[in-house]
Design an enzyme around this catalytic site. Structure first.
Site, mmCIF file in Angstrom:
data_model
loop_
_atom_site.group_PDB
_atom_site.id
_atom_site.type_symbol
_atom_site.label_atom_id
_atom_site.label_comp_id
_atom_site.label_asym_id
_atom_site.label_seq_id
_atom_site.Cartn_x
_atom_site.Cartn_y
_atom_site.Cartn_z
ATOM 1 N N HIS A 277 0.714 -1.087 -0.104
ATOM 2 C CA HIS A 277 -0.128 0.055 0.129
ATOM 3 C C HIS A 277 0.731 1.298 0.077
ATOM 4 O O HIS A 277 0.157 2.394 -0.116
ATOM 5 C CB HIS A 277 -0.939 0.057 1.207
ATOM 6 C CG HIS A 277 -2.013 -0.936 1.161
ATOM 7 N ND1 HIS A 277 -2.742 -1.349 0.096
ATOM 8 C CD2 HIS A 277 -2.335 -1.998 2.152
ATOM 9 C CE1 HIS A 277 -3.728 -2.255 0.370
ATOM 10 N NE2 HIS A 277 -3.236 -2.743 1.722
ATOM 11 N N ASP B 225 -2.868 -10.360 -2.371
ATOM 12 C CA ASP B 225 -3.442 -10.091 -1.270
ATOM 13 C C ASP B 225 -5.028 -9.459 -1.421
ATOM 14 O O ASP B 225 -5.189 -9.305 -2.634
ATOM 15 C CB ASP B 225 -2.614 -8.702 -0.673
ATOM 16 C CG ASP B 225 -2.843 -8.399 0.556
ATOM 17 O OD1 ASP B 225 -2.194 -8.597 1.587
ATOM 18 O OD2 ASP B 225 -4.056 -7.636 0.819
ATOM 19 N N HIS C 76 -6.484 -7.260 -0.446
ATOM 20 C CA HIS C 76 -6.666 -5.757 -0.785
ATOM 21 C C HIS C 76 -5.723 -5.399 -1.924
ATOM 22 O O HIS C 76 -4.786 -5.738 -2.257
ATOM 23 C CB HIS C 76 -6.289 -5.049 0.489
ATOM 24 C CG HIS C 76 -6.676 -5.216 1.767
ATOM 25 N ND1 HIS C 76 -6.119 -6.151 2.735
ATOM 26 C CD2 HIS C 76 -7.786 -4.768 2.375
ATOM 27 C CE1 HIS C 76 -6.889 -6.405 3.760
ATOM 28 N NE2 HIS C 76 -8.001 -5.544 3.435
ATOM 29 N N ASP D 87 -4.731 -12.958 3.412
ATOM 30 C CA ASP D 87 -6.003 -12.469 4.023
ATOM 31 C C ASP D 87 -7.215 -12.585 3.496
ATOM 32 O O ASP D 87 -8.265 -12.311 4.093
ATOM 33 C CB ASP D 87 -5.886 -10.944 4.471
ATOM 34 C CG ASP D 87 -5.207 -10.034 3.336
ATOM 35 O OD1 ASP D 87 -4.798 -10.613 2.263
ATOM 36 O OD2 ASP D 87 -4.833 -8.740 3.669
HETATM 37 ZN ZN LIG Z 1 -4.396 -7.060 2.569
#
Ligand SMILES: [Zn+2]
Length: 322
Positions: free
Chosen positions: A106, A145, A147, A233
């Site tokens: 991120h 991931d 996200h 995740d």
């Molecule tokens: Zn994540």
């Protein structure tokens, strides 16, 4: 397989309870018994990825501090993050896996990327660092991931040498709120950024639909290297997402790198995903035989997924032989 790890990765922590904590690595290590553990190196040039201002900000953190509502830091964060960059680099050289933290995908050039509300637990972008440090040409980053890897995509948004395939939960329903299929890169890089969406409650059967598509793009691009931004995740019950993935998907994701020059870097994964998803991914990379069984998604979720997929294919056909 070489797993790059050091206890130094536990020195970045918060005195408050946080899902991104040193215990994650203890759990991950217990699932990787039998792999060869090697020490990372420490690097000193995060500014090949990040702005001087951002690097300075992290370097100057004194004591425990919250950089934003999600992301903490302490006086060891800067050094730990330099070891994380060095860990990713070493894993690339050894074609192994970097069991590092703080995570990185991120983190954009100046910190928060594409107007994200926060840094999402990340400090320096470990995967982007490898690409820049090694001046890699024709590299594929596969970010699974749950996200969207907004930092990584922002850093390489106009770089045609970096194919970035990012599979994530529908960003309308999860952090960081961007990462739609229309985001394809810009200039000469148009088409090299591929965002594939999974609706909440999606499971292994949906990822399975994506593999032929991903394979076709990889065959078309012919990457010299594959680096996985490996987050666990999306595993069922890991805690932060609404997806229900099992070993089946993580094994297949690992298989994408089998027999190629590939390495992986840990991103998210906070519980059961590290204990069960991570070893399945490593088995896939190594090409070990398994008998994982796939889990299916509810019909309503499946039909929403196919709506997304149709739209994604329409966009991708402009750039790839799919
Ligand atoms: Zn994540």
């Amino acid at each position: 397989m070489y797993v790059v790890y050091s206890d130094k990765y536990k020195e970045h922590y918060s005195s408050m309870h946080h899902v991104e904590n040193p215990d994650r690595l203890t759990r991950a290590l217990s699932s990787l018994k039998g792999e060869k553990i090697v020490e990372p190196i420490k690097v000193d040039d995060p500014q090949i990825v990040h702005s001087e201002d951002y690097v300075e900000k992290i370097r100057n953190i004194k004591g425990e501090e919250w950089i934003d509502a999600d992301t903490y830091a302490n006086d060891k964060t800067y050094e730990t993050a330099l070891y994380a960059l060095g860990g990713a680099l070493k894993a690339f050289e050894l074609q192994g896996f970097a069991l590092v933290r703080p995570p990185g995908h991120h983190a954009g050039k100046n910190g928060r990327a594409f107007n994200a509300p926060t840094l999402g637990f990340c400090i320096f972008n470990n995967v982007a660092y490898v690409v820049r440090k090694k001046a890699l040409k024709h590299v594929a980053i596969i970010d699974f991931d749950v996200h969207y890897g907004n930092g990584t995509q922002e850093i390489f948004y106009d770089d045609p040498e970096v194919l970035h395939i990012d599979i994530h939960q529908d960003p309308k329903t999860i952090f960081p709120g961007t990462g739609f299929p229309e985001m394809v890169g810009k200039g000469e890089a148009e088409g090299t950024k591929v965002n594939l969406l999974i609706p909440p409650r999606g499971s292994d059967d949906l990822y399975e639909e994506l593999f032929p598509l991903i394979q076709s793009i990889l065959e078309d691009f012919k990457p010299a290297y594959i680096i996985f931004s490996a987050g666990f995740d999306g595993f069922k019950g890991d805690g932060l997402s609404s997806l229900n993935l099992t070993e089946y998907t993580f094994y297949n994701l690992g298989s994408l790198g089998k027999g190629k020059y590939s390495s992986g870097v840990l991103e998210g994964g906070y519980g059961i995903g590290l204990e069960r998803g991570l070893p399945a991914f490593i088995k896939g990379l190594k090409g070990e035989a398994t008998d994982y069984v796939k889990e299916k998604s509810p019909d309503s979720v499946k039909s929403r997924f196919f709506d997304y997929l149709e739209k994604e294919k329409e966009i991708l056909r402009n750039y790839w032989k799919i």
